[in-house]
Every structure is written in C-alpha cells, then in structure tokens.
Scaffold this active site. Structure first.
Site, PDB file in Angstrom:
ATOM      1  CD  GLN A  56      -3.052  -0.823   0.243  1.00 26.91           C
ATOM      2  OE1 GLN A  56      -3.386   0.099  -0.262  1.00 26.91           O
ATOM      3  NE2 GLN A  56      -3.710  -2.174  -0.043  1.00 26.91           N
ATOM      4  CB  SER A  57       4.542   1.592   0.040  1.00 25.89           C
ATOM      5  OG  SER A  57       5.438   2.687   0.106  1.00 25.89           O
TER       6      SER A  57
END
Length: 283
Positions: A56-57
């Site tokens: 999800q970075s």
C-alpha cells in the site's frame, strides 16, 4: 512553481492546506519532497534503485514513477503477498508494477535479515531507499518546502503533517525552527516514532507529537477514518485514508490555533482502500 494553498473548514475551524498532492498524479506529496535529491540526480549516475516495504506504500509508487522517468530499474522487496493482493486491478501496487517495478517476495523468516544486508557489497550504480523514503537525502527536499512556506507568507506559526517514519516532520521542523510542527504516529506508537526520527537526527524542540487517543493498526479500515476522510472531502479536498484521518482527528481534539496542513499526497491508494472498506461493510 510552488504548490498552491487552499482554505479548508472543518468542524467550524479554518485550516490551510499546502497542496503538495497536486504536484504529480504519482510522484506527489511528501514523497516528492523526500525524493527531491534523487529527482535532481542525472540519469546516468544510477542504474538500479532498491527499496522495500508494504504494497500500500505511497513511497513505492512514487519511486516507481521516478525510476520510469529516469530509466532506472526499480526492485522492490516485500513479505509474501496474498493472491488477492497480487490480482488487484487498482491501487498503488498495481500502478507501480505497470510503471515497471520488479517485485520480489521474501519469506517472513528471511525478510528482516535480508533487508539488513541490502547495502552490503553495493556497487556505485545502485541506490537503496529505506522503507517510506527515510533517508538523509530527503532533507534537501524538505528545505525546499520550508522555503516555499516562508515565501508564501501566511502569517501562521503552526504546521502539521502525519508520520510513518517521521522523516518529513523531522526535517520540516529542523528547516523551520520558527514554527511549531505537529505530527502524529500512523505506524506504531509515539515511542516508535521517536526512535525512527532519532536515527536520522536529534528531535528538535519545535516538533510536537500528538498521541492518538486510541491505538490504530496501520492501514486497517476504521469507520471513524472513513468518516473523517468523507468530512474532509465534503470540504473540497481529498486526503488519503491511511495517514491523514488520524492526523486530522488529533488536530481537532488537541489543538485550537490556525494550522497549515502539509498534504502528503497518497490519494492514489484510496482506490484499493475503499474496496477494503466495502468488504468490511462500511460502505
């Protein structure tokens, strides 16, 4: 050209928002600031950039966009992914792969030691970016941001930005000693945040950590986060669903002055996060 500043009214209070989210669809927000030094680096200096972290970075997506523009190979390490994560047709991981990111999974029991060894025997054409963009090179980009804030001259004395590793908040506070800089931990607790920041530099006195009243697990769906994000959206500005809601809750609960909120971007991840909220039945 400087990123613009918007006014935002939340619960009857006026805030100002530094719109770093508008810099670029993928390479925006605090990741643009953190990667500023590398963005100024000639393409021929490196061939490969390596980083690691979660799927999800926002940093992962920003690095992927930068490497595509520079013609650098981008290798990104994660712990094992679920089939659902691998098959997503939207969100940061999907878009980063489309930008050319080479993804490598590491077994859980090997991950920590492998990451610790990344800088061993590196050649001069390879650069490692720690998780979240937490590198000393980020400081120059935050100094550029500080210069913009001074020159936009809002006559405010308080700023706010949420923290993962705390890199943005730390270097912003160091660059703007005349301002109070608020932040809140979004990964781990306040002690973890202090530890991460202290690894880069002594924490300055003008940096204030607002501790959440409730413990939140990073990147998990919470109905109060969704409600906060929707409230902010109704005010005219879209924020991410992972970092921003906790920071805004802390500001509304623990401060009362006018504040300039530094928009850290990350809204590209809302697509996949909203799917998780739907799966939880929150939407």
């Amino acid at each position: 050209m400087y990123s613009p500043i918007s006014e935002l009214y939340v619960d009857g209070r006026r805030f100002y928002v530094k719109r770093d989210d508008l810099i670029d669809p993928f390479l925006a927000g605090n990741k643009y600031r953190k990667l500023y030094t590398l963005l100024q680096t000639p393409p021929q200096k490196f061939k490969t950039v390596i980083s690691y972290g979660g799927t999800q970075s926002n940093a992962m997506l920003a690095i992927a966009a930068m490497c595509k523009n520079k013609g650098w190979e981008f290798i990104y390490y994660t712990k094992p992914l679920s089939t659902t994560q691998k098959d997503e047709k939207g969100g940061n991981f999907y878009h980063a792969k489309r930008l050319g990111m080479k993804h490598i999974e590491l077994a859980n029991d090997l991950y920590r030691d492998f990451i610790a060894s990344l800088r061993l025997n590196l050649d001069e054409e390879t650069f490692v970016i720690d998780q979240g963009g937490a590198v000393e090179e980020a400081r120059l980009g935050l100094e550029v941001l500080a210069k913009e804030i001074r020159e936009q001259n809002l006559h405010l004395k308080s700023l706010a930005t949420p923290s993962g590793t705390g890199t943005t908040a730390l270097f912003l506070a160091l660059s703007l000693p005349e301002y109070r800089v608020y932040t809140t931990p979004c990964v781990g607790d306040a002690d973890y945040l202090r530890e991460q920041m202290s690894a880069l530099h002594e924490i300055p006195k003008n940096l204030t950590i607002l501790e959440p009243k409730k413990k939140y697990h990073f990147a998990k769906p919470y109905i109060e986060f969704l409600e906060m994000q929707q409230k902010l959206l109704s005010g005219g500005v879209e924020f991410d669903l992972i970092y921003a809601p906790g920071m805004w809750r802390a500001l509304l609960e623990q401060t009362d002055e006018e504040i300039l909120y530094i928009h850290s971007g990350g809204v590209s991840g809302n697509e996949s996060m909203l799917q998780r909220y739907k799966q939880k039945g929150f939407i």
